[in-house]
Each structure stands twice: as C-alpha cells, then as structure tokens.
Design a protein around this motif. Sequence first.
Motif, PDB file in Angstrom:
ATOM      1  N   MET A  62       0.952  -1.279   0.004  1.00 38.48           N
ATOM      2  CA  MET A  62      -0.029   0.032   0.007  1.00 38.48           C
ATOM      3  C   MET A  62       0.877   1.164  -0.079  1.00 38.48           C
ATOM      4  O   MET A  62       1.787   1.424   0.839  1.00 38.48           O
ATOM      5  N   ARG A  63       0.507   2.353  -0.935  1.00 40.49           N
ATOM      6  CA  ARG A  63       1.206   3.483  -0.943  1.00 40.49           C
ATOM      7  C   ARG A  63       0.487   4.580  -0.366  1.00 40.49           C
ATOM      8  O   ARG A  63      -0.456   4.795  -0.851  1.00 40.49           O
ATOM      9  N   HIS A 104      -0.940   8.741  -6.682  1.00 36.68           N
ATOM     10  CA  HIS A 104      -0.135   7.626  -6.721  1.00 36.68           C
ATOM     11  C   HIS A 104       0.933   7.474  -7.786  1.00 36.68           C
ATOM     12  O   HIS A 104       0.864   6.332  -8.446  1.00 36.68           O
ATOM     13  N   VAL A 105       1.666   8.537  -8.299  1.00 37.22           N
ATOM     14  CA  VAL A 105       2.542   8.374  -9.415  1.00 37.22           C
ATOM     15  C   VAL A 105       3.709   9.159  -9.035  1.00 37.22           C
ATOM     16  O   VAL A 105       3.795  10.187  -8.177  1.00 37.22           O
ATOM     17  N   GLY A 133      -3.245   8.663 -15.871  1.00 33.41           N
ATOM     18  CA  GLY A 133      -4.630   7.827 -15.610  1.00 33.41           C
ATOM     19  C   GLY A 133      -5.102   7.830 -14.071  1.00 33.41           C
ATOM     20  O   GLY A 133      -6.159   7.354 -13.994  1.00 33.41           O
ATOM     21  N   TYR A 134      -4.762   8.760 -13.513  1.00 33.66           N
ATOM     22  CA  TYR A 134      -5.361   9.090 -12.193  1.00 33.66           C
ATOM     23  C   TYR A 134      -5.879  10.595 -12.312  1.00 33.66           C
ATOM     24  O   TYR A 134      -5.380  11.304 -12.877  1.00 33.66           O
ATOM     25  N   LEU A 154       2.726  -0.277 -13.622  1.00 34.63           N
ATOM     26  CA  LEU A 154       4.024   0.284 -13.495  1.00 34.63           C
ATOM     27  C   LEU A 154       4.334   1.457 -14.505  1.00 34.63           C
ATOM     28  O   LEU A 154       3.283   2.018 -15.120  1.00 34.63           O
ATOM     29  N   ASP A 155       5.248   2.218 -14.444  1.00 32.91           N
ATOM     30  CA  ASP A 155       5.619   3.321 -15.145  1.00 32.91           C
ATOM     31  C   ASP A 155       6.261   3.362 -16.652  1.00 32.91           C
ATOM     32  O   ASP A 155       6.797   4.337 -17.059  1.00 32.91           O
ATOM     33  N   GLY A 156       6.353   2.104 -17.285  1.00 32.22           N
ATOM     34  CA  GLY A 156       7.149   1.868 -18.512  1.00 32.22           C
ATOM     35  C   GLY A 156       6.203   1.940 -19.691  1.00 32.22           C
ATOM     36  O   GLY A 156       5.047   2.589 -19.523  1.00 32.22           O
ATOM     37  N   ASN A 157       6.768   1.494 -20.635  1.00 33.43           N
ATOM     38  CA  ASN A 157       5.809   1.449 -21.872  1.00 33.43           C
ATOM     39  C   ASN A 157       5.600   0.068 -22.772  1.00 33.43           C
ATOM     40  O   ASN A 157       5.150   0.076 -23.725  1.00 33.43           O
ATOM     41  N   VAL A 158       6.171  -0.883 -22.083  1.00 35.55           N
ATOM     42  CA  VAL A 158       6.115  -2.308 -22.706  1.00 35.55           C
ATOM     43  C   VAL A 158       5.070  -3.065 -21.799  1.00 35.55           C
ATOM     44  O   VAL A 158       5.423  -3.332 -20.647  1.00 35.55           O
ATOM     45  N   GLY A 159       3.813  -3.234 -22.397  1.00 33.35           N
ATOM     46  CA  GLY A 159       2.828  -3.972 -21.745  1.00 33.35           C
ATOM     47  C   GLY A 159       3.338  -5.540 -21.597  1.00 33.35           C
ATOM     48  O   GLY A 159       3.678  -6.192 -22.538  1.00 33.35           O
TER      49      GLY A 159
END
Length: 384
Positions: free
Chosen positions: A1-2, A49-50, A82-83, A250-255
């Motif tokens: 939890m963040r 939360h980013v 996305g938030y 996560l914060d990348g770009n490869v799903g």
Amino acid sequence: MRLHEYQAKGVFAEAGIPTPASELARTVDEAVEAAEEIGYPVAIKAQVHVGGRGKAGGIKLVDDAEEAREAAEDIIGMDLKGYDVETVLVEEAVDFTNELYVGVTMDRGEGRPVAMVSKRGGVNIEEVAEEEPEAIAREHIDPAFGMHPFQARKVVYDAGIDGAVAGEVASILTTLYEMWDERDGSDIEINPLMVTEDDDVIAADAVFNVDGDALFRQPELAEMEEKAADNELEAKAQEYGFEGSNYVQLDGNVGIIGNGAGLVMGTLDLVDYYGGSPANFLDIGGGAKAERVANALDLVFSDEDVDSVVFNIFGGITRGDEVANGINEALDEFDEIPVPVIVRLAGTNAEEGMEILNTDLVQVESTLEDAVQAAVDAAEEVKA
C-alpha cells in the motif's frame, strides 16, 4: 500500500521529521484560501499515486492568489497518468540551497535492508542509480540489531554531506529506518530533503510504501488505504477480476501479459535486460479461457503509456489454442490495433495456437528472448 504524500508527511511529522506547513484542498477556492493562510510562495501539488508529478504538470509553484487559482484550476480534475486528481496539497515553499536524498528499502540480493543517502536529491533516484551509482552511498543493516548510530553517520559521511547538516541528516535517516521497521514498510524515502541557508533540513517530499499483507498489524495506516477507484486502469482490472497481485500498473511503456507470477516476473526482468521499461505486471492465471485473455488485452490497451505488448504463455493448464482464440477475439474488436502485439506460445497445444493466431494482427516469435526484444524494439520505434 502506498501512502499519499500528505499522508506520509503526517506520519513523518509525528515522528519528529521537519515538514513544511501545508493544508489539503479539494476545491479551487479551498486551495486559494489555504495558500493565503500559509503565505506565499506556495507549491500546489497533485495528490495521486504516481511519480514524476512535476514533469507532468501536477506540481506548480505560485507567488500570489491569481497564480494559485490558475494552478489549482489546472491541477484539480486533471488526468495525471491515468489518475483523476481530486485533491491537492498546498504547501509552504522552501527556500533551499541544496537538495538531498535519503531512503530505506530492502536489498533482496543481499537479503537485508539498505539505507541510502545522496547529494543528488530532487531528481529521479532510479536514473542516478543507473547512470551514476557512485553518487549514492549505501549501508546495509542487520535487522536483528537495527540501525546503529555509527551506521547512520557513516553512510551520511560516505555520501559527502556537508558537516553542518550531517548530524541532522543522520538523525532523520535513523528515524526513517525505525518507521520502516516498526510499521512494516517496503520503501520509505525523502526526495528531496531540502537544506536551507540557515542549515535547517526539511522534508519537501515524502514516500512511504507499506507491505499490504502486514496491514492487520498497522490499523492506523490501514485506515489510510484507498480503493482503486481513483485509477481507471485499476478499476477496470478489478472489474475484469485481475485483483490484488494479478495486476500492477508500472511506469514503463512495454505491456506484459503472462500466465503465472514467475513467468510474468521473468518477462519483466527480460524487458529490463533488453533496455525496455515494463508498463505493468499482469498474470492471467492458469486455465485462462478466451474471455479472460481478451479482457487482459483490453486492459493493457487501455493504458495510454503502452507502446507495445508482449504476450508470454507457457501452456500447462492454460491451453495455447484457448489463448490464441482470446487474442483473436480481443483484436477483432479494434478497427485498428493500437500498438504492436508480440506473442510467444509454448507448451500445451502451442502449435495449434500458432495456427489459430491471426498473424496479420500479431507478430509471433518462437522464443521468449526474441519476443521480448521485438516488443522493446517496437516500443522504441513508437516513441521515436
């Protein structure tokens, strides 16, 4: 939890770590009123939360009421990675001369917690660790004995922190470790820890991630937990039944999609190894049918940061032909495939699955290494 920044700062302040004067606001008028009470200049900071909020326009420094109103109008209600931003933290601006980094996390390779200190605060510490690892001083801690005072002083000295503030920084680091240990933390950090002209040390940001499986021991922190409804992707993941540990944004770009936590984790590691950045962890589980596979693809496609998708399936309970049907069904719903999809199938009915797959819509690779490399390359081409 963040925890949100404002929540973490509340915990830090209770432990005696200096934090700037601040107030939470949910409307533009509340933000302006809070800024007037605190006194200008102030920072208006999105509470989501980013990471990278500042670069994305989620943090603004203002000098008067007009600027405060304009900044609050821009930030409250914005879509930040996305938030939906529903609250902002209005915070006293710190006039600083230096920015430091202090933090504690678990070094899984060593099997021990590690305290970290750097003079390179205020920037992405992951980039510093990759590009200039010597800029981060580290000290491993025996959890049976906790952090000794000499260890806190040593890591601060190794980082080259100025002697005028070294003692205060060591004290703050010790407090962070105690909170991390006593409150079942996974990561805790201050970045930046600001140093003023008068040699005061102030936590200008706060990160505190807590082990979700230990929340039953932390009732006060458990009350701070928020539902995933403030994030469209996590809400969709829950709707599709990808709850808890099945889906992590996560914060990348490869799903990344796979069947089995170990398989997905291995795929994440390979993406990183080949120079890519994972956008998510998504485990569709064993025995996944076509509908679940289609839902997984729809979920990953919904992430605007995703530039390619790698699908890694090893057939056991999950049959390759079922997976292939799911992929075809999902892709048939799109007039145009939003990003390149690379598929690797192996195991039960893999050959049948390969025959079923619509190769006009997906790229098929026979090995995981080739599939990951293709996905990383495809993502790089989209970014370019």
